[in-house]
Design an enzyme around this catalytic site. Structure first.
Site, PDB file in Angstrom:
ATOM      1  N   PRO A  79     169.918  58.985  47.917  1.00  0.00           N
ATOM      2  CA  PRO A  79     171.547  59.190  47.868  1.00  0.00           C
ATOM      3  C   PRO A  79     172.030  58.780  46.608  1.00  0.00           C
ATOM      4  CG  PRO A  79     171.000  57.284  49.050  1.00  0.00           C
ATOM      5  CD  PRO A  79     169.650  57.912  48.650  1.00  0.00           C
ATOM      6  N   GLY A  80     171.256  58.316  45.820  1.00  0.00           N
ATOM      7  CA  GLY A  80     171.731  58.366  44.179  1.00  0.00           C
ATOM      8  C   GLY A  80     171.765  56.639  43.781  1.00  0.00           C
ATOM      9  N   SER A  81     171.018  55.865  44.317  1.00  0.00           N
ATOM     10  CA  SER A  81     171.558  54.552  43.806  1.00  0.00           C
ATOM     11  C   SER A  81     170.522  54.417  42.365  1.00  0.00           C
ATOM     12  CB  SER A  81     170.553  53.538  44.838  1.00  0.00           C
ATOM     13  OG  SER A  81     169.282  53.746  44.686  1.00  0.00           O
TER      14      SER A  81
ATOM     15  N   CYS B 208     158.507  52.646  47.916  1.00  0.00           N
ATOM     16  CA  CYS B 208     158.812  51.321  48.633  1.00  0.00           C
ATOM     17  C   CYS B 208     157.670  51.099  49.651  1.00  0.00           C
ATOM     18  CB  CYS B 208     160.206  51.277  49.106  1.00  0.00           C
ATOM     19  SG  CYS B 208     160.727  52.558  50.251  1.00  0.00           S
TER      20      CYS B 208
ATOM     21  N   ALA C   1     166.371  62.510  44.219  1.00  0.00           N
ATOM     22  CA  ALA C   1     167.400  61.622  43.885  1.00  0.00           C
ATOM     23  C   ALA C   1     168.544  60.830  44.897  1.00  0.00           C
ATOM     24  CB  ALA C   1     168.234  62.380  42.867  1.00  0.00           C
TER      25      ALA C   1
ATOM     26  N   ASP D  38     160.821  59.090  42.521  1.00  0.00           N
ATOM     27  CA  ASP D  38     160.951  57.737  43.533  1.00  0.00           C
ATOM     28  C   ASP D  38     160.514  58.537  44.855  1.00  0.00           C
ATOM     29  OD1 ASP D  38     161.666  55.364  44.480  1.00  0.00           O
ATOM     30  OD2 ASP D  38     163.594  56.011  45.304  1.00  0.00           O
TER      31      ASP D  38
END
Lengths: 156, 312
Positions: free
Chosen positions: B123-125, B240, B121, B187
């Site tokens: 840094p939380g975007s 990414c 998770a 992610d």
């Protein structure tokens, strides 16, 4: 000689406790009485407690499965107990303060800057003494204390 | 894992292996010479009126434009505008993030009342985007294996005023069973090739794999996520990077090990189907339903997203 009691840190027991109905009533009544924010605002949230802190956390379908996790933080820091008083956190005011109807202090940008820098201002207003919401140009900055002709900053 | 600067002149050789899969390859290479546009997401949990943010930023000299088809996303000019130093950032009204980074949560479609695990998770975007999408009413477990990164995540949850997340510090591959997760976002840590582009210093930044076997880590995370989600639940796998070994090959591994199917998604940015063959290896035909996003087509970071349903 009586042995001094030390608070133990339990690494395995970090889950905050769900507070009683009465304690919840007390905290939410404070928000309603002080700021006019109705308790229904928080009806989808649990109030949890660690030591002197109250945390707001979404009400899950079931809490038990989550309680088996070793957690670092749970929810949003909502209110603190400071001696016999309850104090709202700036974070919580920034989130819910737009629903407030009273005890809001509107400052101009220069006054806000000064308050943040100097931490207290000489201040006279027609307000009840106690914790207030600091607002500047429609933005809610957080918590202050209005007492004895002074405004004290609790902004982070 | 060491970091290495990749000179812009080295980029064509580095990306050459992707010539056949990246559409309009020369245009892609040319695009890498341009810096990334600056975007932010508006946080309506804290800011009920977007005008407050837009006018505030404009007063400080920024020009702000809504992004078509992506509600709550805005592009900012100039692109070196210091968004992180603004009142709007400090008060949690905005979260600077690149556009394509919003896609995995769009695929996840978070709903109030769901148990959702964000496995990597920090840094939380995306965690905060999940919270917003479910109006702070989903039960989010935001996990990261590193304490320093988790600290950044906790700070962002606080800054954005999220009350629907708890944080944990597990290695994703061994995240404990017991919570009936409806949805899980993986992610995954990746080589980050989708981020490569000329920085302000005139160089490309990338993380060299070194001795870290990223595909092995990614497979471990994805399989665990699949085993954690309830039957009928959804796992979204994203990276990414452009590298098929970290994308299709990882999902292919899962599809061969477990009863899963890929769900097609609608996205507001141009994309291409997942590939079904790479360097002589043929992948599961379902992978055509995954999505690839390229920097030169999205004006953003390159991304891969696969929405996976657990069948049994």
């Amino acid at each position: 000689m009586k042995k001094k009691r030390r608070k133990k840190i339990h690494k395995e027991a970090k889950w905050p406790r769900v507070i009683s109905f009465e304690e919840r009533e007390e905290v939410l009544s404070f928000w309603e009485e002080r700021f006019g924010i109705p308790p229904e605002t928080f009806e989808n949230y649990l109030l949890l407690s660690t030591a002197k802190n109250y945390w707001l956390f979404v009400k899950p379908p079931e809490l038990r499965p989550l309680q088996n996790l070793q957690v670092q933080t749970v929810g949003l820091l909502f209110t603190r107990r400071v001696s016999k008083w309850l104090k709202p956190t700036s974070t919580a005011l920034q989130r819910f303060g737009h629903l407030a109807t009273k005890n809001i202090v509107e400052l101009g940008p220069l006054e806000l800057d000064r308050l943040r820098r100097e931490k207290r201002l000489e201040f006279e207003a027609d307000l009840e003494e106690g914790y207030v919401i600091i607002k500047c140009e429609k933005k809610i900055w957080g918590c202050g204390l209005y007492a004895k002709g002074k405004l004290i900053s609790y902004l982070p | 894992m060491g970091t290495k600067m990749l000179e812009l002149s080295e980029a064509p050789a580095y990306f050459e292996r992707y010539r056949k899969i990246i559409p309009r390859f020369e245009e892609f290479l040319e695009h890498l010479k341009r810096p990334l546009p600056l975007y932010f997401r508006l946080n309506e949990l804290k800011c009920p009126q977007e005008e407050i943010v837009l006018k505030g930023l404009e007063r400080q000299g920024a020009k702000v434009f809504p992004v078509p088809n992506l509600p709550r996303f805005f592009r900012v000019e100039p692109r070196d505008f210091p968004l992180g130093n603004t009142e709007e950032y400090y008060l949690g009204y905005i979260y600077p993030m690149t556009l394509s980074s919003a896609l995995p949560v769009m695929a996840l479609e978070p709903q109030p009342g769901e148990y959702i695990l964000d496995m990597c998770a920090a840094p939380g975007s995306k965690t905060t985007q999940i919270a917003q999408a479910a109006n702070d009413q989903a039960v989010i477990v935001a996990n990261d294996r590193r304490l320093d990164r988790l600290t950044a995540l906790v700070a962002n949850l606080k800054r954005l005023g999220v009350a629907s997340a708890l944080t944990t510090l597990y290695r994703g591959e061994v995240f404990p069973f017991g919570v009936p997760f409806d949805k899980i976002l993986v992610d995954a840590p990746c080589s980050g090739e989708g981020r490569y582009r000329q920085g302000y210093e005139g160089e490309l930044l990338y993380q060299k794999e070194g001795h870290t076997n990223l595909p092995a880590i990614q497979k471990g995370l994805l399989v665990r996520a699949f085993d954690l989600v309830k039957v009928g639940g959804i796992v979204v796998y994203s990276t990414c990077t452009i590298n098929p070994e970290e994308n299709e090959m990882v999902v292919d591994y899962l599809l061969r090990k477990r009863q899963a199917q890929i769900i097609s998604c609608q996205y507001p940015l141009p994309h291409h189907p997942g590939i079904t063959e790479w360097e002589g290896r043929v992948f599961h035909p379902e992978l055509i339903k995954a999505a690839r996003f390229y920097p030169h087509e999205t004006e953003s970071v390159g991304f891969f997203v696969a929405k996976i349903k657990r069948l049994f």
